[in-house]
Design a protein around this motif. Structure first.
Motif, PDB file in Angstrom:
ATOM      1  N   ARG A  58      25.611  15.258 -60.210  1.00 38.61           N
ATOM      2  CA  ARG A  58      25.089  14.383 -61.263  1.00 38.61           C
ATOM      3  C   ARG A  58      25.540  12.935 -61.102  1.00 38.61           C
ATOM      4  O   ARG A  58      24.790  12.015 -61.453  1.00 38.61           O
ATOM      5  CB  ARG A  58      25.522  14.903 -62.633  1.00 38.61           C
ATOM      6  N   ASN A  59      26.729  12.719 -60.594  1.00 39.03           N
ATOM      7  CA  ASN A  59      27.223  11.340 -60.441  1.00 39.03           C
ATOM      8  C   ASN A  59      26.300  10.487 -59.557  1.00 39.03           C
ATOM      9  O   ASN A  59      25.838   9.422 -59.989  1.00 39.03           O
ATOM     10  CB  ASN A  59      28.653  11.346 -59.884  1.00 39.03           C
ATOM     11  N   GLN A  62      22.872   9.907 -61.334  1.00 40.21           N
ATOM     12  CA  GLN A  62      22.871   8.905 -62.396  1.00 40.21           C
ATOM     13  C   GLN A  62      22.896   7.484 -61.821  1.00 40.21           C
ATOM     14  O   GLN A  62      22.242   6.581 -62.348  1.00 40.21           O
ATOM     15  CB  GLN A  62      24.074   9.122 -63.320  1.00 40.21           C
ATOM     16  N   ARG A  65      19.409   6.763 -60.495  1.00 38.72           N
ATOM     17  CA  ARG A  65      18.490   6.522 -61.601  1.00 38.72           C
ATOM     18  C   ARG A  65      18.683   5.130 -62.189  1.00 38.72           C
ATOM     19  O   ARG A  65      17.720   4.433 -62.530  1.00 38.72           O
ATOM     20  CB  ARG A  65      18.696   7.577 -62.694  1.00 38.72           C
ATOM     21  N   GLY A  66      19.940   4.710 -62.301  1.00 34.17           N
ATOM     22  CA  GLY A  66      20.235   3.384 -62.846  1.00 34.17           C
ATOM     23  C   GLY A  66      19.673   2.266 -61.980  1.00 34.17           C
ATOM     24  O   GLY A  66      19.074   1.306 -62.497  1.00 34.17           O
ATOM     25  N   ASP A  92      15.115  13.330 -63.310  1.00 35.53           N
ATOM     26  CA  ASP A  92      15.267  13.967 -64.626  1.00 35.53           C
ATOM     27  C   ASP A  92      14.987  15.464 -64.549  1.00 35.53           C
ATOM     28  O   ASP A  92      15.649  16.268 -65.212  1.00 35.53           O
ATOM     29  CB  ASP A  92      14.319  13.311 -65.646  1.00 35.53           C
ATOM     30  N   ASN A  95      17.913  17.150 -63.119  1.00 29.98           N
ATOM     31  CA  ASN A  95      18.962  17.236 -64.128  1.00 29.98           C
ATOM     32  C   ASN A  95      18.728  18.417 -65.076  1.00 29.98           C
ATOM     33  O   ASN A  95      19.673  19.103 -65.493  1.00 29.98           O
ATOM     34  CB  ASN A  95      19.019  15.931 -64.919  1.00 29.98           C
TER      35      ASN A  95
END
Length: 259
Positions: A58-59, A62, A65-66, A92, A95
């Motif tokens: 996930r790190n 994210q 995505r940013g 997403d 996720n």
């Protein structure tokens, strides 16, 4: 001189059958207990691994995505904006899959209480309608108040959300989702979710809730599998009726409880 043998009492066929039946049942129970212990250890290892992998995966997701959101400037060409939009949607979706894996591998720390299923169903339907305003899906409700049961509210909401979400997604051209919740004569709580979607054949219905089985093009089947497990953990029963091109009806029944 020949001695007469004493007549020893013989076991009747019924007694032998009973003894064998009990013995076989005890052997099965012992084997099942051994399997449960082994499965429990495997489950613990899976739970720990899923937590570690989820955190590590996930790190970077994210971060990616940013940066994609930062690159999505108003003056970008249409095609590039579509690429960025698609990339964010896929991140997403990944996720969501991680969430399903976590729900599958996470040990159950359920907080049981007396829950009003009527209120939970109304709240879930309102939430689904809010996020699907453009899908031309109408909800028809027939919900009796004060339908109480013993459950973990969070897990109940998770399963209801998945059933309603699947009903909406089965109708890409719009339609009606019918929801009902009533007390039965014998004190159970019966909840029904019925759609007018693509429907399923008997073989597809039979495989519902199986690992990695999904009718969606990009589905994993984990969401439905977790929902089935949640329903069964509340001692609930699920009955599914479906017809291709007509729609699907989920009939779920729980033991009732006093408020």
């Amino acid at each position: 001189m020949l001695r007469k043998r004493k007549n020893r009492p013989r076991a009747s066929p019924i007694t032998v059958t009973w003894f064998c039946t009990v013995l076989i049942e005890k052997i099965r129970e012992t084997q099942q207990l051994r399997m449960d212990v082994q499965d429990s250890e495997k489950f613990r290892v899976i739970s720990e691994l899923t937590g570690v992998f989820a955190h590590e995966i996930r790190n970077p997701m994210q971060v990616s995505r940013g940066f994609l959101q930062l690159l999505d400037e108003p003056d970008l060409p249409y095609r590039q904006k579509e690429y960025i939009k698609l990339s964010i949607e896929e991140l997403d979706r990944a996720n969501e899959i991680i969430d399903d894996f976590l729900a599958l591998g996470k040990p159950s720390n359920s907080t049981y209480g007396t829950v009003n299923v009527s209120e939970q169903l109304k709240r879930t339907a309102s939430l689904i309608q809010t996020f699907n305003v453009n899908q031309q899906v109408e909800f028809q409700t027939d919900i009796q108040d004060d339908c109480w049961m013993r459950a973990d509210p969070q897990k109940l909401n998770q399963s209801l959300l998945n059933f309603l979400k699947n009903a909406v997604e089965s109708m890409p051209n719009g339609g009606t989702v019918s929801l009902s919740c009533h007390k039965t004569v014998d004190g159970h709580i019966r909840l029904t979710v019925k759609d007018q979607g693509i429907g399923m054949n008997p073989k597809q219905v039979q495989r519902l809730g199986s690992p990695y089985y999904s009718l969606k093009e990009k589905g994993t089947g984990l969401g439905m599998m977790v929902s089935y497990q949640i329903i069964h953990s509340f001692k609930g029963k699920i009955r599914v009726e479906s017809e291709e091109g007509v729609g699907t009806e989920f009939d779920i029944e729980f033991p009732g409880a006093e408020p």
